[in-house]
Design a protein around this motif. Structure first.
Motif, PDB file in Angstrom:
ATOM      1  N   UNK A  76       0.836  -1.059  -0.122  1.00  0.00           N
ATOM      2  CA  UNK A  76       0.034   0.266   0.085  1.00  0.00           C
ATOM      3  C   UNK A  76       0.817   1.339   0.112  1.00  0.00           C
ATOM      4  N   UNK A  77       0.486   2.109  -1.008  1.00  0.00           N
ATOM      5  CA  UNK A  77       1.363   3.446  -1.139  1.00  0.00           C
ATOM      6  C   UNK A  77       2.231   3.574  -2.282  1.00  0.00           C
ATOM      7  N   UNK A  78       2.424   2.294  -2.714  1.00  0.00           N
ATOM      8  CA  UNK A  78       3.435   1.995  -4.006  1.00  0.00           C
ATOM      9  C   UNK A  78       2.655   2.584  -4.843  1.00  0.00           C
ATOM     10  N   UNK A  79       3.265   3.473  -5.912  1.00  0.00           N
ATOM     11  CA  UNK A  79       2.513   3.934  -7.206  1.00  0.00           C
ATOM     12  C   UNK A  79       1.814   3.296  -8.138  1.00  0.00           C
ATOM     13  N   UNK A  80       2.105   1.803  -8.031  1.00  0.00           N
ATOM     14  CA  UNK A  80       1.049   0.912  -8.735  1.00  0.00           C
ATOM     15  C   UNK A  80       0.274  -0.017  -7.950  1.00  0.00           C
ATOM     16  N   UNK A  81       0.302   0.245  -6.724  1.00  0.00           N
ATOM     17  CA  UNK A  81      -0.324  -0.810  -5.736  1.00  0.00           C
ATOM     18  C   UNK A  81      -1.730  -0.994  -6.250  1.00  0.00           C
ATOM     19  N   UNK A  82      -2.612   0.087  -6.407  1.00  0.00           N
ATOM     20  CA  UNK A  82      -4.045  -0.203  -7.025  1.00  0.00           C
ATOM     21  C   UNK A  82      -4.189  -1.097  -8.334  1.00  0.00           C
ATOM     22  N   UNK A  83      -2.950  -0.850  -9.228  1.00  0.00           N
ATOM     23  CA  UNK A  83      -2.844  -1.681 -10.468  1.00  0.00           C
ATOM     24  C   UNK A  83      -2.748  -3.006 -10.214  1.00  0.00           C
ATOM     25  N   UNK A  84      -1.818  -3.584  -9.154  1.00  0.00           N
ATOM     26  CA  UNK A  84      -1.633  -4.971  -8.937  1.00  0.00           C
ATOM     27  C   UNK A  84      -2.669  -5.403  -8.345  1.00  0.00           C
ATOM     28  N   UNK A  85      -3.257  -4.995  -7.341  1.00  0.00           N
ATOM     29  CA  UNK A  85      -4.659  -5.272  -6.863  1.00  0.00           C
ATOM     30  C   UNK A  85      -5.739  -5.608  -7.819  1.00  0.00           C
ATOM     31  N   UNK A  86      -6.047  -4.582  -8.669  1.00  0.00           N
ATOM     32  CA  UNK A  86      -6.913  -4.915  -9.787  1.00  0.00           C
ATOM     33  C   UNK A  86      -6.705  -6.112 -10.463  1.00  0.00           C
ATOM     34  N   UNK A  87      -5.225  -6.156 -11.129  1.00  0.00           N
ATOM     35  CA  UNK A  87      -5.018  -7.414 -11.778  1.00  0.00           C
ATOM     36  C   UNK A  87      -5.009  -8.486 -11.273  1.00  0.00           C
ATOM     37  N   UNK A  88      -4.832  -8.649  -9.944  1.00  0.00           N
ATOM     38  CA  UNK A  88      -4.877  -9.755  -9.174  1.00  0.00           C
ATOM     39  C   UNK A  88      -6.150 -10.430  -9.181  1.00  0.00           C
ATOM     40  N   UNK A  89      -7.275  -9.270  -8.900  1.00  0.00           N
ATOM     41  CA  UNK A  89      -8.312  -9.758  -8.547  1.00  0.00           C
ATOM     42  C   UNK A  89      -9.117 -10.134 -10.107  1.00  0.00           C
ATOM     43  N   UNK A  90      -8.798  -9.480 -11.049  1.00  0.00           N
ATOM     44  CA  UNK A  90      -9.269 -10.022 -12.472  1.00  0.00           C
ATOM     45  C   UNK A  90      -8.986 -11.350 -12.935  1.00  0.00           C
ATOM     46  N   UNK A  91      -7.732 -11.737 -12.610  1.00  0.00           N
ATOM     47  CA  UNK A  91      -7.121 -13.116 -12.883  1.00  0.00           C
ATOM     48  C   UNK A  91      -7.945 -13.968 -11.788  1.00  0.00           C
ATOM     49  N   UNK A  92      -8.114 -13.828 -10.761  1.00  0.00           N
ATOM     50  CA  UNK A  92      -8.923 -14.782  -9.741  1.00  0.00           C
ATOM     51  C   UNK A  92     -10.303 -14.744 -10.201  1.00  0.00           C
ATOM     52  N   UNK A  93     -11.129 -13.931 -10.619  1.00  0.00           N
ATOM     53  CA  UNK A  93     -12.465 -13.844 -11.318  1.00  0.00           C
ATOM     54  C   UNK A  93     -12.336 -14.663 -12.301  1.00  0.00           C
ATOM     55  N   UNK A  94     -11.440 -14.536 -13.709  1.00  0.00           N
ATOM     56  CA  UNK A  94     -11.223 -15.330 -14.535  1.00  0.00           C
ATOM     57  C   UNK A  94     -11.244 -16.743 -14.311  1.00  0.00           C
ATOM     58  N   UNK A  95     -10.326 -17.133 -13.474  1.00  0.00           N
ATOM     59  CA  UNK A  95      -9.882 -18.520 -13.428  1.00  0.00           C
ATOM     60  C   UNK A  95     -10.912 -19.220 -12.591  1.00  0.00           C
ATOM     61  N   UNK A  96     -11.709 -18.542 -11.385  1.00  0.00           N
ATOM     62  CA  UNK A  96     -12.668 -19.097 -10.618  1.00  0.00           C
ATOM     63  C   UNK A  96     -14.013 -19.238 -11.636  1.00  0.00           C
ATOM     64  N   UNK A  97     -14.167 -18.405 -12.443  1.00  0.00           N
ATOM     65  CA  UNK A  97     -15.193 -18.268 -13.272  1.00  0.00           C
ATOM     66  C   UNK A  97     -15.172 -19.668 -14.285  1.00  0.00           C
ATOM     67  N   UNK A  98     -13.963 -19.951 -14.696  1.00  0.00           N
ATOM     68  CA  UNK A  98     -13.609 -21.169 -15.650  1.00  0.00           C
ATOM     69  C   UNK A  98     -13.892 -22.386 -14.699  1.00  0.00           C
ATOM     70  N   UNK A  99     -13.508 -22.338 -13.461  1.00  0.00           N
ATOM     71  CA  UNK A  99     -13.690 -23.553 -12.614  1.00  0.00           C
ATOM     72  C   UNK A  99     -15.135 -23.806 -12.052  1.00  0.00           C
ATOM     73  N   UNK A 100     -15.945 -22.575 -12.045  1.00  0.00           N
ATOM     74  CA  UNK A 100     -17.270 -22.749 -11.523  1.00  0.00           C
ATOM     75  C   UNK A 100     -18.250 -23.486 -12.453  1.00  0.00           C
TER      76      UNK A 100
END
Length: 352
Positions: A260-284
């Motif tokens: 938190x506080x890193x210049x691209x922290x929000x980008x990293x969090x969003x990218x991780x969330x997008x990957x999780x949504x994609x993979x869990x969606x395929x699994x579901x």
């Protein structure tokens, strides 16, 4: 949905089904609600699901070029009897590939964990086809899994760029079908060697199978590459990951760290969330009773659990239990880990 779009979707599904039938697959079925084709290969019990949205969105090039890409996409999911019968014949044709971990449920494909939500698979690269190696094939070749992975990695080119960048730049590797650039992230030490060519410690993105983007950490290009990688990832039929990756101190590729506080922290969090949504969606779509994972406010993940229903929950930032949003830490004590799933899930019988 408009009539023309429904017709276009149905035509694409019919074309895919015809291709599968020509390959000897019996009974492929089109699911209009999820815009996917499901089939089970001979001798298998676990179905394969082909998601077609990315294929429909692919408009680049001529009609012939699009058809060729569709053919390669489908062929990549088929196990054919054309694998080389001996280890000596197969060994020089092996390549390692980075794919979503949910692909591991397709039959008995040889794989091992690589990165969060991603796994390392092995393919046989022949002039007209790319065929995944199954775990069952190892007995026929009389080799171990470690030998197969080692040979597949050794067959990558390991190419290093020439020249030195005077300032941070962006380098884009586009796969010509033989280079396997995204697979190079699996080679220890390879990414770090690009430091001189990109103008600093390399940061890499592998949004889809044919594209690898690399720039220098801390450069002005980095936020833009997060956005570019996300766009490619969300529109490609061959998506891998929207996340950024770097080398750790011993040369292994790891997710880009940003506190938190890193210049691209929000980008990293969003990218991780997008990957999780994609993979869990395929699994579901392959598991009965599996809850979907959705994105909330651009970066938080949320799953849903009906109070009086059993559920398989994905890891999430929060869970909607009935009408109440609860933190994952509050819900986790009421769940039991479900074995042998990647990404992992937890079973809940009924909210107390």
């Amino acid at each position: 949905m408009g009539l023309l779009r429904r017709v276009a979707r149905a035509r694409l599904a019919s074309r895919v089904i015809r291709r599968l039938r020509r390959a000897g697959v019996a009974g492929p079925r089109y699911h209009a609600a999820t815009f996917s084709v499901r089939f089970t290969e001979p001798g298998e019990t676990v179905p394969t699901v082909l998601e077609l949205a990315g294929l429909l969105a692919d408009k680049a090039g001529s009609r012939r070029e699009r058809r060729a890409r569709q053919e390669r996409f489908i062929a990549g999911f088929l196990r054919t009897p054309g694998l080389p019968p001996t280890w000596a014949q197969a060994k020089p044709l092996l390549r390692t590939v980075l794919r979503g971990s949910t692909q591991a449920v397709v039959g008995t494909l040889l794989h091992r964990p690589a990165l969060p939500m991603l796994a390392e698979f092995v393919v046989v690269d022949q002039p007209d086809t790319m065929t995944y190696v199954s775990a069952d094939q190892l007995a026929g070749w009389a080799v171990s899994a470690a030998e197969v992975f080692a040979a597949a990695r050794a067959n990558l080119t390991g190419a290093v760029l020439h020249g030195v960048a005077a300032e941070p730049v962006v380098v884009q590797f586009v796969d010509d079908g033989d280079s396997y650039w995204t697979s190079h992230l699996l080679l220890d030490g390879w990414l770090a060697k690009l430091a001189g060519q990109v103008g600093g410690p390399p940061v890499a993105f592998a949004p889809e199978r044919g594209t690898l983007l690399v720039t220098a950490d801390g450069s002005r290009h980095l936020p833009r590459l997060f956005a570019q990688a996300e766009e490619i990832f969300t529109t490609s039929a061959r998506a891998i990951s929207p996340m950024a990756y770097v080398s750790d101190p011993v040369g292994r590729t790891v997710p880009y760290p940003a506190v938190p506080g890193h210049p691209v922290h929000d980008c990293v969090v969003r990218a991780s969330a997008l990957l999780a949504v994609h993979q869990y969606g395929r699994q579901a779509r392959l598991l009965t009773g599996a809850a979907e994972l959705v994105l909330v406010d651009g970066s938080r993940t949320r799953a849903r659990w009906e109070r009086n229903a059993a559920v398989l929950l994905p890891a999430a930032d929060e869970v909607l239990v009935g009408t109440t949003v609860r933190a994952w830490a509050e819900v986790l004590p009421h769940l039991i880990p479900e074995p042998a799933l990647d990404p992992p899930r937890w079973r809940g019988d009924r909210w107390p």
